[in-house]
Design a protein around this motif. Structure first.
Motif, mmCIF file in Angstrom:
data_model
loop_
_atom_site.group_PDB
_atom_site.id
_atom_site.type_symbol
_atom_site.label_atom_id
_atom_site.label_comp_id
_atom_site.label_asym_id
_atom_site.label_seq_id
_atom_site.Cartn_x
_atom_site.Cartn_y
_atom_site.Cartn_z
ATOM 1 N N MET A 147 -23.823 98.515 110.886
ATOM 2 C CA MET A 147 -23.801 98.651 109.419
ATOM 3 C C MET A 147 -23.895 97.265 108.792
ATOM 4 N N THR A 148 -24.869 97.070 107.919
ATOM 5 C CA THR A 148 -25.040 95.762 107.294
ATOM 6 C C THR A 148 -24.197 95.676 106.031
ATOM 7 N N GLU A 149 -23.651 94.471 105.800
ATOM 8 C CA GLU A 149 -22.821 94.257 104.619
ATOM 9 C C GLU A 149 -23.730 94.005 103.421
ATOM 10 N N THR A 150 -23.491 94.726 102.333
ATOM 11 C CA THR A 150 -24.322 94.551 101.142
ATOM 12 C C THR A 150 -23.697 93.495 100.234
ATOM 13 N N THR A 151 -24.544 92.684 99.638
ATOM 14 C CA THR A 151 -24.070 91.662 98.718
ATOM 15 C C THR A 151 -23.707 92.309 97.390
ATOM 16 N N TYR A 152 -22.569 91.902 96.851
ATOM 17 C CA TYR A 152 -22.130 92.404 95.549
ATOM 18 C C TYR A 152 -23.171 92.059 94.486
ATOM 19 N N GLN A 153 -23.615 93.042 93.754
ATOM 20 C CA GLN A 153 -24.615 92.835 92.706
ATOM 21 C C GLN A 153 -24.119 93.426 91.390
ATOM 22 N N PRO A 154 -23.543 92.597 90.533
ATOM 23 C CA PRO A 154 -23.090 93.098 89.238
ATOM 24 C C PRO A 154 -24.269 93.357 88.300
ATOM 25 N N VAL A 155 -23.997 94.051 87.207
ATOM 26 C CA VAL A 155 -24.983 94.183 86.143
ATOM 27 C C VAL A 155 -25.040 92.861 85.394
ATOM 28 N N VAL A 156 -26.229 92.291 85.273
ATOM 29 C CA VAL A 156 -26.393 90.967 84.662
ATOM 30 C C VAL A 156 -27.503 91.016 83.627
ATOM 31 N N ALA A 157 -27.237 90.454 82.448
ATOM 32 C CA ALA A 157 -28.270 90.265 81.426
ATOM 33 C C ALA A 157 -28.735 88.811 81.487
ATOM 34 N N TRP A 158 -30.032 88.600 81.532
ATOM 35 C CA TRP A 158 -30.612 87.264 81.670
ATOM 36 C C TRP A 158 -31.335 86.851 80.392
ATOM 37 N N SER A 159 -31.302 85.562 80.078
ATOM 38 C CA SER A 159 -31.993 85.047 78.893
ATOM 39 C C SER A 159 -33.451 84.704 79.176
ATOM 40 N N LYS A 160 -33.793 84.512 80.443
ATOM 41 C CA LYS A 160 -35.158 84.148 80.817
ATOM 42 C C LYS A 160 -35.649 85.104 81.909
ATOM 43 N N PRO A 161 -36.944 85.407 81.915
ATOM 44 C CA PRO A 161 -37.483 86.201 83.020
ATOM 45 C C PRO A 161 -37.402 85.412 84.327
ATOM 46 N N GLU A 162 -37.384 86.129 85.436
ATOM 47 C CA GLU A 162 -37.137 85.509 86.740
ATOM 48 C C GLU A 162 -38.090 84.358 87.036
ATOM 49 N N GLN A 163 -39.338 84.466 86.628
ATOM 50 C CA GLN A 163 -40.317 83.434 86.964
ATOM 51 C C GLN A 163 -40.097 82.129 86.186
ATOM 52 N N GLU A 164 -39.207 82.164 85.175
ATOM 53 C CA GLU A 164 -38.951 80.958 84.378
ATOM 54 C C GLU A 164 -37.606 80.306 84.694
ATOM 55 N N ARG A 165 -36.892 80.795 85.700
ATOM 56 C CA ARG A 165 -35.527 80.313 85.953
ATOM 57 C C ARG A 165 -35.454 79.149 86.930
ATOM 58 N N ALA A 166 -36.388 79.031 87.818
ATOM 59 C CA ALA A 166 -36.292 78.046 88.900
ATOM 60 C C ALA A 166 -36.168 76.629 88.354
ATOM 61 N N GLY A 167 -35.170 75.909 88.857
ATOM 62 C CA GLY A 167 -34.975 74.520 88.483
ATOM 63 C C GLY A 167 -34.196 74.297 87.204
ATOM 64 N N THR A 168 -33.856 75.375 86.502
ATOM 65 C CA THR A 168 -33.106 75.237 85.249
ATOM 66 C C THR A 168 -31.602 75.214 85.522
ATOM 67 N N PRO A 169 -30.820 74.589 84.630
ATOM 68 C CA PRO A 169 -29.372 74.716 84.738
ATOM 69 C C PRO A 169 -28.948 76.135 84.368
ATOM 70 N N LEU A 170 -27.990 76.673 85.100
ATOM 71 C CA LEU A 170 -27.517 78.042 84.880
ATOM 72 C C LEU A 170 -26.198 78.011 84.113
ATOM 73 N N LEU A 171 -26.087 78.861 83.106
ATOM 74 C CA LEU A 171 -24.836 79.068 82.381
ATOM 75 C C LEU A 171 -24.474 80.543 82.495
ATOM 76 N N VAL A 172 -23.328 80.819 83.114
ATOM 77 C CA VAL A 172 -22.891 82.203 83.331
ATOM 78 C C VAL A 172 -21.834 82.559 82.281
#
Length: 216
Positions: free
Chosen positions: A1-26
């Motif tokens: 049985m593989t352990e699943t990573t916890y995945q909360p519901v998350v709202a993002w300000s940028k689409p995934e393709q625009e996130r790389a290399g940016t500072p993250l604020l949670v």
């Protein structure tokens, strides 16, 4: 049985393709609220950040909570550390594509934000706490306060002295903890009660710009 990573519901300000290399604020919302609640702050925050607002795990009325209120009989520090552990697990899955990680919490969300810092102080660039508090560790080793104190990370704490929600004991503990362990910027705002106003948001923008974006 593989352990699943916890995945909360998350709202993002940028689409995934625009996130790389940016500072993250949670963003961590307060008791009985939800992940969309703080997304209204995004236009007032530095545009360089990718903002991710996370939903708390426990359904509560029309919204959600991170853990029981501290005066309730079913509250425990273990319930705080469980919620924060899940957040950190999720953070581990996304932080690699970002240049830094900062956290912002409102009300109970400040307890989550400061607890993330206290668990992983080396990984958090800055903390913003609005109308909130930090939780006593009660000797729990999850909270690495000695490591926090060695680093003295930048923390912004904004509140109204007449806040009708956050009790005096929470304020007293948070003052003592913050003054001893972090590089604290504390600002009082009159007339905002248990809320956020435009002046405070402008101060948060300045703080994040100075403490995160301008640090190289």
């Amino acid at each position: 049985m593989t352990e699943t990573t916890y995945q909360p519901v998350v709202a993002w300000s940028k689409p995934e393709q625009e996130r790389a290399g940016t500072p993250l604020l949670v963003l961590f919302h307060g008791y009985g609220s939800h992940e969309q609640d703080l997304m209204g702050l995004v236009p007032g925050l530095p545009e360089e950040f990718t903002v991710a607002a996370v939903r708390a795990p426990v359904a509560m009325g029309p919204g959600f909570t991170w853990f029981p209120l501290m005066h309730e009989p079913d509250f425990s520090v273990d319930k705080v550390t469980k919620a924060v552990s899940d957040v950190v697990t999720w953070l581990d899955s996304v932080k690699g594509q970002h240049s830094s990680v900062s956290v912002l919490g409102f009300s109970m969300g400040m307890a989550v934000a400061t607890s993330v810092l206290r668990h992983r102080p080396e990984e958090i660039a800055a903390v913003v706490g609005l109308s909130g508090f930090a939780v006593p560790a009660d000797g729990n080793g999850f909270f690495r306060d000695d490591a926090v104190k060695a680093i003295k990370p930048p923390v912004f704490w904004g509140r109204d002295q007449e806040d009708p929600v956050i009790t005096a004991d929470k304020i007293e503990f948070t003052h003592e903890w913050a003054n001893e362990h972090v590089d604290l910027t504390k600002v009082l705002y009159s007339g905002i009660g248990h809320g956020i106003n435009a002046q405070e948001l402008s101060h948060v923008k300045e703080f994040l710009t100075y403490k995160v974006l301008n640090v190289r």
